[in-house]
Design a protein around this motif. Structure first.
Motif, mmCIF file in Angstrom:
data_model
loop_
_atom_site.group_PDB
_atom_site.id
_atom_site.type_symbol
_atom_site.label_atom_id
_atom_site.label_comp_id
_atom_site.label_asym_id
_atom_site.label_seq_id
_atom_site.Cartn_x
_atom_site.Cartn_y
_atom_site.Cartn_z
ATOM 1 N N ALA A 1 0.818 -1.218 0.000
ATOM 2 C CA ALA A 1 0.000 0.000 0.000
ATOM 3 C C ALA A 1 0.852 1.269 0.000
ATOM 4 C CB ALA A 1 -0.918 -0.002 1.216
ATOM 5 N N GLY A 2 2.166 1.124 -0.219
ATOM 6 C CA GLY A 2 3.046 2.292 -0.187
ATOM 7 C C GLY A 2 3.190 2.973 -1.536
ATOM 8 N N LYS A 3 3.895 4.081 -1.538
ATOM 9 C CA LYS A 3 4.236 4.778 -2.787
ATOM 10 C C LYS A 3 5.249 3.908 -3.538
ATOM 11 C CE LYS A 3 7.495 8.200 -4.340
ATOM 12 N NZ LYS A 3 8.444 7.182 -4.796
ATOM 13 N N PRO A 4 5.113 3.777 -4.860
ATOM 14 C CA PRO A 4 6.068 2.946 -5.599
ATOM 15 C C PRO A 4 7.511 3.443 -5.453
ATOM 16 C CG PRO A 4 4.176 3.497 -6.969
ATOM 17 C CD PRO A 4 4.052 4.324 -5.719
ATOM 18 N N PHE A 5 8.385 2.540 -5.055
ATOM 19 C CA PHE A 5 9.815 2.850 -4.922
ATOM 20 C C PHE A 5 10.406 3.041 -6.314
ATOM 21 C CE2 PHE A 5 14.174 0.916 -4.771
ATOM 22 C CZ PHE A 5 14.780 1.898 -4.004
ATOM 23 N N ARG B 1 8.756 6.556 5.580
ATOM 24 C CA ARG B 1 8.343 6.364 4.186
ATOM 25 C C ARG B 1 7.741 4.977 4.021
ATOM 26 N NH1 ARG B 1 9.434 10.907 4.857
ATOM 27 N NH2 ARG B 1 11.011 12.184 3.833
ATOM 28 N N GLU B 2 6.478 4.917 3.614
ATOM 29 C CA GLU B 2 5.869 3.626 3.296
ATOM 30 C C GLU B 2 6.007 3.418 1.793
ATOM 31 O OE1 GLU B 2 2.364 2.521 6.113
ATOM 32 O OE2 GLU B 2 2.082 4.608 5.509
ATOM 33 N N VAL B 3 6.688 2.328 1.399
ATOM 34 C CA VAL B 3 6.954 2.123 -0.025
ATOM 35 C C VAL B 3 6.630 0.708 -0.480
ATOM 36 C CG1 VAL B 3 8.720 3.900 -0.294
ATOM 37 C CG2 VAL B 3 9.395 1.619 0.419
ATOM 38 N N ILE C 1 7.418 -2.148 -3.635
ATOM 39 C CA ILE C 1 8.364 -2.422 -4.732
ATOM 40 C C ILE C 1 7.638 -2.915 -5.983
ATOM 41 C CG2 ILE C 1 10.342 -2.833 -3.230
ATOM 42 C CD1 ILE C 1 9.958 -5.889 -4.032
ATOM 43 N N GLY C 2 6.318 -2.933 -5.976
ATOM 44 C CA GLY C 2 5.600 -3.311 -7.189
ATOM 45 C C GLY C 2 4.190 -3.762 -6.867
ATOM 46 N N ASP C 3 3.380 -3.851 -7.915
ATOM 47 C CA ASP C 3 1.966 -4.166 -7.732
ATOM 48 C C ASP C 3 1.725 -5.665 -7.663
ATOM 49 O OD1 ASP C 3 1.398 -1.514 -7.618
ATOM 50 O OD2 ASP C 3 0.797 -1.350 -9.722
ATOM 51 N N TYR C 4 2.181 -6.247 -6.587
ATOM 52 C CA TYR C 4 1.968 -7.662 -6.285
ATOM 53 C C TYR C 4 2.161 -7.780 -4.780
ATOM 54 C CZ TYR C 4 6.861 -6.735 -7.152
ATOM 55 O OH TYR C 4 8.089 -6.130 -7.191
ATOM 56 N N VAL C 5 1.725 -8.891 -4.206
ATOM 57 C CA VAL C 5 1.780 -9.015 -2.753
ATOM 58 C C VAL C 5 2.773 -10.093 -2.329
ATOM 59 C CG1 VAL C 5 0.456 -9.479 -0.662
ATOM 60 C CG2 VAL C 5 -0.586 -8.193 -2.523
ATOM 61 N N LEU C 6 3.721 -9.704 -1.503
ATOM 62 C CA LEU C 6 4.691 -10.632 -0.931
ATOM 63 C C LEU C 6 4.196 -11.060 0.442
ATOM 64 C CD1 LEU C 6 7.788 -8.410 -1.766
ATOM 65 C CD2 LEU C 6 7.010 -10.404 -3.054
ATOM 66 N N ILE C 7 4.860 -12.036 1.039
ATOM 67 C CA ILE C 7 4.441 -12.509 2.363
ATOM 68 C C ILE C 7 4.800 -11.480 3.427
ATOM 69 C CG2 ILE C 7 4.804 -14.297 4.114
ATOM 70 C CD1 ILE C 7 5.397 -16.212 1.721
ATOM 71 N N GLY C 8 5.939 -10.863 3.260
ATOM 72 C CA GLY C 8 6.380 -9.848 4.215
ATOM 73 C C GLY C 8 7.313 -8.877 3.523
ATOM 74 N N GLY C 9 7.856 -7.933 4.281
ATOM 75 C CA GLY C 9 8.674 -6.880 3.685
ATOM 76 C C GLY C 9 10.131 -7.255 3.438
ATOM 77 N N GLU C 10 10.561 -8.454 3.840
ATOM 78 C CA GLU C 10 11.990 -8.790 3.806
ATOM 79 C C GLU C 10 12.611 -8.695 2.409
ATOM 80 O OE1 GLU C 10 9.710 -10.387 5.518
ATOM 81 O OE2 GLU C 10 10.413 -10.146 7.581
ATOM 82 N N VAL C 11 11.956 -9.300 1.426
ATOM 83 C CA VAL C 11 12.514 -9.269 0.072
ATOM 84 C C VAL C 11 12.523 -7.834 -0.466
ATOM 85 C CG1 VAL C 11 12.183 -10.051 -2.305
ATOM 86 C CG2 VAL C 11 11.970 -11.677 -0.416
ATOM 87 N N ALA C 12 11.518 -7.070 -0.099
ATOM 88 C CA ALA C 12 11.484 -5.657 -0.495
ATOM 89 C C ALA C 12 12.684 -4.914 0.086
ATOM 90 C CB ALA C 12 10.178 -5.012 -0.059
ATOM 91 N N VAL C 13 13.069 -5.257 1.314
ATOM 92 C CA VAL C 13 14.244 -4.622 1.925
ATOM 93 C C VAL C 13 15.506 -4.967 1.139
ATOM 94 C CG1 VAL C 13 15.757 -4.596 3.957
ATOM 95 C CG2 VAL C 13 13.276 -4.477 4.239
ATOM 96 N N LEU C 14 15.631 -6.213 0.719
ATOM 97 C CA LEU C 14 16.803 -6.603 -0.081
ATOM 98 C C LEU C 14 16.851 -5.787 -1.365
ATOM 99 C CD1 LEU C 14 16.758 -10.503 0.295
ATOM 100 C CD2 LEU C 14 18.211 -8.870 1.503
ATOM 101 N N VAL C 15 15.711 -5.646 -1.995
ATOM 102 C CA VAL C 15 15.636 -4.893 -3.249
ATOM 103 C C VAL C 15 16.040 -3.434 -3.016
ATOM 104 C CG1 VAL C 15 14.012 -3.964 -4.971
ATOM 105 C CG2 VAL C 15 13.891 -6.385 -4.300
ATOM 106 N N ILE C 16 15.439 -2.820 -2.020
ATOM 107 C CA ILE C 16 15.679 -1.396 -1.771
ATOM 108 C C ILE C 16 17.130 -1.176 -1.328
ATOM 109 C CG2 ILE C 16 15.053 0.560 -0.294
ATOM 110 C CD1 ILE C 16 12.164 -0.727 -0.235
ATOM 111 N N ALA C 17 17.624 -2.036 -0.429
ATOM 112 C CA ALA C 17 18.996 -1.874 0.066
ATOM 113 C C ALA C 17 19.990 -1.982 -1.092
ATOM 114 C CB ALA C 17 19.308 -2.916 1.131
ATOM 115 N N GLU C 18 19.776 -2.919 -1.994
ATOM 116 C CA GLU C 18 20.713 -3.072 -3.105
ATOM 117 C C GLU C 18 20.683 -1.858 -4.036
ATOM 118 O OE1 GLU C 18 21.244 -6.971 -4.744
ATOM 119 O OE2 GLU C 18 21.444 -6.162 -6.756
#
Ligand code: ADE
Length: 289
Positions: free
Chosen positions: A132-136, A175-177, A179-196
């Motif tokens: 539900a965040g703003k697209p990163f 910042r609520e962000v 990483i795309g219009d699909y639903v993951l189980i949790g934010g962990e993979v999104a953190v990997l994406v953003i951190a990289e």
């Protein structure tokens, strides 16, 4: 030096942060990463971190009484956060130079930080990944590569009690962000994406700034094709223009390829790109690449 803190119920999920480029950045002292198990802040016999939602409905909502103290400790570097050892680089990267390390070119940070009206620029950034965040995007990555302390709060997708982010605004720029219009189980993979995406833009990580000036999105366009040896492979030839030695011609060809690729795959991106006469001739089919 950038410090990243990640609070999660799946700490082992963040292990990739120790590898490849990020592991190398840790080894170089450019990056420091702390990963913290949210359950350290759970109280009660069952160490619960969530409960059923008020108003009913499926799923579970994460408890403010667990997240609140966790984010307090991350902001202040106290409690279990102060006691935790920082993540070490994976052994494979220790003192081994990477192929993309480039010496002798000026290292320069990107201009501009992400500070909004009324926010204290000295506060750390808190990223909360959520569908539900703003697209990163690349612009966020660029701005956040100038930060000194970024914390990530990994919630499950049903979410964290809303008061947690409201309250966190006293200690963070939040910042609520997505990483795309699909639903993951949790934010962990999104953190990997953003951190990289963020860490590779820090001066000294990719070697130099020029290595990402031609990236897709850096000029609003997708990148066109690249080629290396051999000149002919399985009956496929590298485009002749790349051997011309004429830099202006090569640059024009690369821009043309980027324009055509963007028009084909992501036409909506062209609306945000400044197009000159030559660009428009190509895109409107009045000129060949
Ligand atoms: N958590 C679950 N889905 C997500 C998404 N698409 N982006 C960021 N965080 C998420």
């Amino acid at each position: 030096m950038l410090r990243l803190d990640v609070v999660t119920i799946f700490p082992e999920y963040l292990d990739p942060l120790r590898h490849a480029l990020l592991g190398k950045a840790i080894e170089k002292g450019i990056l420091e990463v702390g990963v913290h198990d949210l359950r350290q802040w759970a109280t009660g016999v069952h160490q619960a971190v969530d409960d059923s939602p008020y108003g009913g409905g499926p799923g579970m909502v994460m408890l403010p009484e667990v997240w609140g103290p966790a984010l307090d400790d991350v902001a202040a570097h106290t409690g279990p956060v102060a006691a935790a050892a920082a993540l070490e680089t994976a052994e494979a990267h220790r003192n081994v130079p990477r192929h993309d390390e480039v010496e002798g070119i000026e290292e320069q940070a990107y201009l501009g930080r992400d500070v909004r009206e009324g926010e204290d620029p000295a506060l750390p950034l808190l990223i909360v990944p959520t569908p539900a965040g703003k697209p990163f995007d690349q612009e966020d990555a660029r701005a956040w590569s100038n930060e000194e302390h970024i914390a990530f709060a990994c919630g499950r997708y049903e979410g964290i009690d809303d008061r947690v982010t409201q309250d966190a605004k006293n200690r963070y720029r939040v910042r609520e962000v997505s990483i795309g219009d699909y639903v993951l189980i949790g934010g962990e993979v999104a953190v990997l994406v953003i951190a990289e995406a963020v860490v590779r833009l820090i001066p000294g990580v990719l070697g130099n700034r020029r290595s990402h000036e031609d990236d897709s999105f850096s000029d609003g366009l997708l990148e066109g094709p690249s080629y290396t040896k051999p000149r002919s492979w399985r009956g496929l030839d590298v485009p002749e223009v790349l051997f011309s030695g004429n830099h202006a011609k090569v640059d024009r060809w690369r821009r043309d390829q980027a324009l055509l690729k963007t028009q084909q795959v992501r036409p909506e991106l062209l609306e945000g790109v400044e197009l000159d006469k030559k660009d428009r001739e190509l895109l409107e089919g009045r000129r060949d690449a």
